[in-house]
Design an enzyme around this catalytic site. Structure first.
Site, PDB file in Angstrom:
ATOM      1  N   ALA A 148      38.971  41.851  40.015  1.00 17.04           N
ATOM      2  CA  ALA A 148      40.187  42.545  39.553  1.00 17.04           C
ATOM      3  C   ALA A 148      40.308  43.902  40.246  1.00 17.04           C
ATOM      4  O   ALA A 148      41.392  44.396  40.521  1.00 17.04           O
ATOM      5  CB  ALA A 148      40.108  42.750  38.050  1.00 17.04           C
ATOM      6  N   TYR A 149      39.112  44.447  40.615  1.00 15.04           N
ATOM      7  CA  TYR A 149      39.087  45.805  41.204  1.00 15.04           C
ATOM      8  C   TYR A 149      39.641  45.832  42.632  1.00 15.04           C
ATOM      9  O   TYR A 149      40.159  46.821  43.094  1.00 15.04           O
ATOM     10  CB  TYR A 149      37.647  46.317  41.244  1.00 15.04           C
ATOM     11  CG  TYR A 149      36.750  45.358  42.009  1.00 15.04           C
ATOM     12  CD1 TYR A 149      36.681  45.406  43.386  1.00 15.04           C
ATOM     13  CD2 TYR A 149      36.032  44.362  41.346  1.00 15.04           C
ATOM     14  CE1 TYR A 149      35.907  44.510  44.105  1.00 15.04           C
ATOM     15  CE2 TYR A 149      35.244  43.469  42.050  1.00 15.04           C
ATOM     16  CZ  TYR A 149      35.198  43.530  43.434  1.00 15.04           C
ATOM     17  OH  TYR A 149      34.438  42.626  44.139  1.00 15.04           O
ATOM     18  N   ASP A 208      26.143  43.675  33.779  1.00 14.37           N
ATOM     19  CA  ASP A 208      26.686  42.420  34.323  1.00 14.37           C
ATOM     20  C   ASP A 208      25.687  41.785  35.286  1.00 14.37           C
ATOM     21  O   ASP A 208      26.042  41.375  36.398  1.00 14.37           O
ATOM     22  CB  ASP A 208      28.027  42.669  35.018  1.00 14.37           C
ATOM     23  CG  ASP A 208      28.796  41.368  35.263  1.00 14.37           C
ATOM     24  OD1 ASP A 208      29.646  41.337  36.169  1.00 14.37           O
ATOM     25  OD2 ASP A 208      28.499  40.373  34.550  1.00 14.37           O
TER      26      ASP A 208
END
Ligand SMILES: Oc1ccc(-c2ccc(-c3cc(Nc4ccc(CNC5CC5)cc4)n[nH]3)cc2)c(O)c1
Length: 309
Positions: free
Chosen positions: A14-15, A126
């Site tokens: 998404a980044y 993560d």
């Protein structure tokens, strides 16, 4: 970016994107994270600055090194060392799992990287095979600190976040906000299982199923966790599974794990984070007998002389 030639994409999210690039001045390969958003968005600006601040703190052999950061046309670029492969692809090539000694070497290096992060009050949040890079000489390097946070002072809370479900600790799945570095060690236990037989240990299909598959193997949540579950707005009306006979880690990995490896893995996969082995404790575990001693010998051969007693 002019001095870099793009050779391919090694990651997307998404980044933005992580590109494999060659430095035209010296022929060196690097990985460049190009952020999608320009820095008009205050929230994006705050999170990327937090990520860069954390990255600049990290200098350890099992963590991917940030080389430089620059802005161009309002976009942020982070230049990192390039590493040949990641554990996700190695697992895809070894569907039945890795040799036990390779599992041990990778898990040892991963615990070293986490121990270093914890010494800086940083949690990654993560940890998963895709974020574990493996160099040609078998060095493991933890990457992608996009979800990382500096642990808040005593009593502080961490905001919720959505990271990769299969490696998420029970306290995260239940929405606790006072979680801490223990969440990274839960992920280590999940990854150790996956490296051992090539199969994800807890492949939940959604958040409720994730809690279910965990309990099917390890047994019920703690009493406190069960209370939190029953009051959780996201789980209203959902019954906790009746787990009369959990599969257990012993049965799951029968014949595939040594006694020391089993003891190590079980010490990581504790439902109660306060009972879970820390990275520092893990590095002292008998599972690493032989690796730790060899490393000490090598350090003394090349590093500080052995302290005379
Ligand atoms: O906060 C952040 C953000 C990004 C990074 C990051 C830094 C470096 C990398 C990276 C990746 C990499 N090499 C690599 C990564 C993945 C593969 C797997 N094959 C890909 C799909 C084609 C092969 C090679 N070398 N370095 C990836 C992410 C980081 O370390 C911290």
């Amino acid at each position: 970016m002019n001095k870099y030639e793009v050779k391919g994409v090694v990651g997307e999210g998404a980044y933005g994107v992580v590109l494999k690039c060659m430095n035209k001045e010296n022929g060196e390969y690097v990985a460049i994270k190009k952020f999608k958003e320009s820095d008009e968005d205050e929230v994006v600006k705050k999170t990327t600055l937090r990520e860069v601040k954390i990255l600049r703190m990290l200098k350890q052999e099992n963590i991917v090194q940030l080389r430089e950061a620059f802005r161009r046309k309002g976009k942020l670029y982070l230049v990192f060392e390039y590493v040949e492969n990641n554990l996700l692809e190695i697992l895809e090539e070894r569907p039945n799992g890795l040799e036990q000694d390779d599992v041990r070497k990778y898990i040892y290096q991963l615990c070293k990287s986490i121990s270093y992060c914890n010494s800086m009050d940083i949690i990654h949040r993560d940890i998963k095979p895709e974020n574990l890079l493996i160099s040609k000489d078998g060095t493991l390097k933890l990457c992608d600190f996009g979800f990382a946070r500096v642990l808040p002072q005593k009593g502080g809370n961490l905001t919720d976040y959505v990271a990769t479900r299969w490696y998420r600790a029970p306290e995260l799945l239940l929405g606790y906000t006072d979680y801490g570095k223990e969440v990274d060690m839960w992920a280590v236990g999940c990854i150790m299982g996956e490296l051992t037989d090539g199969q994800p240990l807890f492949p939940g299909q959604n958040e409720i199923d994730q809690l279910y598959v965990i309990q099917k193997v390890l047994g019920p949540l703690t009493a406190e966790q069960q209370e939190v579950f029953l009051k959780h707005p996201g789980f209203l009306g959902v019954k906790l599974p009746e787990i009369s006979k959990p599969e257990t880690i012993e049965k799951r990995y029968l014949g595939k794990l040594s006694k020391k490896a089993l003891s190590f893995m079980k010490s990581l996969l504790k439902m109660d984070p306060s009972q879970r082995m820390s990275a520092d404790e893990a590095l002292q575990h008998p599972y690493f007998d032989g690796i730790r001693d060899k490393e000490i010998q090598q350090t003394n051969k090349h590093g500080r002389p052995e302290e005379r007693v």
